[in-house]
Write a protein that holds these residues in place. Structure first.
Motif, PDB file in Angstrom:
ATOM      1  N   TRP A   1       0.810  -1.203   0.000  1.00 48.98           N
ATOM      2  CA  TRP A   1       0.000   0.000   0.000  1.00 48.98           C
ATOM      3  C   TRP A   1       0.855   1.269   0.000  1.00 48.98           C
ATOM      4  O   TRP A   1       0.563   2.224  -0.736  1.00 48.98           O
ATOM      5  CB  TRP A   1      -0.947  -0.014   1.210  1.00 48.98           C
ATOM      6  CG  TRP A   1      -1.884   1.153   1.238  1.00 48.98           C
ATOM      7  CD1 TRP A   1      -3.053   1.286   0.555  1.00 48.98           C
ATOM      8  CD2 TRP A   1      -1.718   2.353   2.001  1.00 48.98           C
ATOM      9  NE1 TRP A   1      -3.630   2.500   0.839  1.00 48.98           N
ATOM     10  CE2 TRP A   1      -2.827   3.180   1.727  1.00 48.98           C
ATOM     11  CE3 TRP A   1      -0.741   2.813   2.874  1.00 48.98           C
ATOM     12  CZ2 TRP A   1      -2.982   4.435   2.295  1.00 48.98           C
ATOM     13  CZ3 TRP A   1      -0.897   4.062   3.450  1.00 48.98           C
ATOM     14  CH2 TRP A   1      -2.009   4.849   3.156  1.00 48.98           C
TER      15      TRP A   1
ATOM     16  N   GLN B   1       0.781   4.041  -2.929  1.00 49.92           N
ATOM     17  CA  GLN B   1       0.430   5.435  -2.646  1.00 49.92           C
ATOM     18  C   GLN B   1       1.535   6.372  -3.125  1.00 49.92           C
ATOM     19  O   GLN B   1       1.253   7.426  -3.698  1.00 49.92           O
ATOM     20  CB  GLN B   1       0.184   5.636  -1.145  1.00 49.92           C
ATOM     21  CG  GLN B   1      -1.038   4.925  -0.628  1.00 49.92           C
ATOM     22  CD  GLN B   1      -2.298   5.318  -1.377  1.00 49.92           C
ATOM     23  OE1 GLN B   1      -2.670   6.483  -1.423  1.00 49.92           O
ATOM     24  NE2 GLN B   1      -2.945   4.338  -1.980  1.00 49.92           N
TER      25      GLN B   1
ATOM     26  N   GLY C   1       1.289   6.949  -6.735  1.00 48.37           N
ATOM     27  CA  GLY C   1       0.048   7.572  -7.186  1.00 48.37           C
ATOM     28  C   GLY C   1      -0.951   6.594  -7.774  1.00 48.37           C
ATOM     29  O   GLY C   1      -1.850   6.985  -8.517  1.00 48.37           O
TER      30      GLY C   1
ATOM     31  N   PRO D   1      -4.063   4.374  -7.169  1.00 47.86           N
ATOM     32  CA  PRO D   1      -5.108   4.208  -6.148  1.00 47.86           C
ATOM     33  C   PRO D   1      -5.433   2.739  -5.885  1.00 47.86           C
ATOM     34  O   PRO D   1      -5.487   1.931  -6.807  1.00 47.86           O
ATOM     35  CB  PRO D   1      -6.312   4.913  -6.760  1.00 47.86           C
ATOM     36  CG  PRO D   1      -6.084   4.857  -8.235  1.00 47.86           C
ATOM     37  CD  PRO D   1      -4.587   4.894  -8.425  1.00 47.86           C
TER      38      PRO D   1
ATOM     39  N   THR E   1      -8.101   0.196  -5.202  1.00 43.11           N
ATOM     40  CA  THR E   1      -9.539   0.187  -5.485  1.00 43.11           C
ATOM     41  C   THR E   1     -10.306  -0.856  -4.692  1.00 43.11           C
ATOM     42  O   THR E   1     -11.531  -0.855  -4.704  1.00 43.11           O
ATOM     43  CB  THR E   1      -9.781  -0.050  -6.990  1.00 43.11           C
ATOM     44  OG1 THR E   1      -9.187  -1.303  -7.359  1.00 43.11           O
ATOM     45  CG2 THR E   1      -9.177   1.069  -7.813  1.00 43.11           C
TER      46      THR E   1
ATOM     47  N   THR F   1      -5.777  -2.783  -7.424  1.00 41.01           N
ATOM     48  CA  THR F   1      -5.404  -1.455  -7.875  1.00 41.01           C
ATOM     49  C   THR F   1      -5.444  -1.392  -9.387  1.00 41.01           C
ATOM     50  O   THR F   1      -5.447  -2.430 -10.062  1.00 41.01           O
ATOM     51  CB  THR F   1      -3.997  -1.075  -7.363  1.00 41.01           C
ATOM     52  OG1 THR F   1      -3.719   0.267  -7.725  1.00 41.01           O
ATOM     53  CG2 THR F   1      -2.928  -1.979  -7.927  1.00 41.01           C
ATOM     54  N   ASP F   2      -5.462  -0.193  -9.902  1.00 42.73           N
ATOM     55  CA  ASP F   2      -5.379   0.001 -11.346  1.00 42.73           C
ATOM     56  C   ASP F   2      -3.903   0.094 -11.705  1.00 42.73           C
ATOM     57  O   ASP F   2      -3.322   1.179 -11.720  1.00 42.73           O
ATOM     58  CB  ASP F   2      -6.124   1.272 -11.753  1.00 42.73           C
ATOM     59  CG  ASP F   2      -6.039   1.549 -13.241  1.00 42.73           C
ATOM     60  OD1 ASP F   2      -5.685   0.623 -14.000  1.00 42.73           O
ATOM     61  OD2 ASP F   2      -6.320   2.698 -13.639  1.00 42.73           O
TER      62      ASP F   2
END
Length: 174
Positions: free
Chosen positions: A14, A18, A21, A23, A25, A38-39
């Motif tokens: 995580w 972060q 950048g 996110p 999801t 995450t994307d």
């Protein structure tokens, strides 16, 4: 102990996501652990590789900190973090090591080579893990704590072949 080590592991992923950048999801629990969704399509191979390896790195860092600060008082916590680190670095999908192998080879030689490397190394490593777990279970009289890992490793070694050459989908199910 194991839940704490799993928390440290996911926190490592995580924090790097972060920082990049990307996110997060979703978060879900599976049979063998947690999964951050995450994307990752926005990340380069190197960025995604760093996010993938951050989980095991967090466990290794936690084990080192607990070792030096605890002066031998927390061997179970150190062991849980080390086991989770090493287990997740096995080159088996869906573990971090399988994804890391795919990303590294894809970065160097293209996605087709990455897919082949992850497929072959993952199948071989999963088969070896299944054999080792089966042997330990046989020698110890059938420790049921190892049964989920044994069943998962059988699935990871057998189902990729069926999905590639048979009638199963890529997730191992029809």
């Amino acid at each position: 102990m194991v839940l704490g080590a799993a928390g440290v592991h996911e926190l490592g992923h995580w924090l790097v996501l972060q920082g990049l950048g990307a996110p997060v999801t979703g978060f879900r629990l599976s049979t063998l652990g947690a999964v951050l969704e995450t994307d990752s399509g926005r990340l380069s191979y190197g960025e995604e590789l760093s996010a993938i390896l951050a989980g095991p790195a967090g466990n290794l860092l936690a084990a080192l900190v607990l070792t030096f600060l605890g002066k031998g008082r927390w061997p179970a916590a150190v062991g849980a973090n080390l086991v989770l680190c090493v287990f997740n670095l096995l080159p088996i999908r869906p573990l971090d090591g399988g994804r890391a192998l795919y990303l590294l080879v894809s970065w160097l030689a293209g996605p087709a080579a990455g897919e082949t490397a992850a497929f072959l190394a993952g199948s071989a490593a999963a088969a070896a893990l299944a054999a080792a777990l089966g042997y330990v279970m046989w020698r110890t009289g059938g420790s049921l704590w190892l049964l989920p890992a044994l069943l998962a490793s059988v699935q990871w070694s057998f189902f990729p072949w069926l999905s590639r050459f048979g009638s199963l989908g890529t997730d191992g199910f029809p």
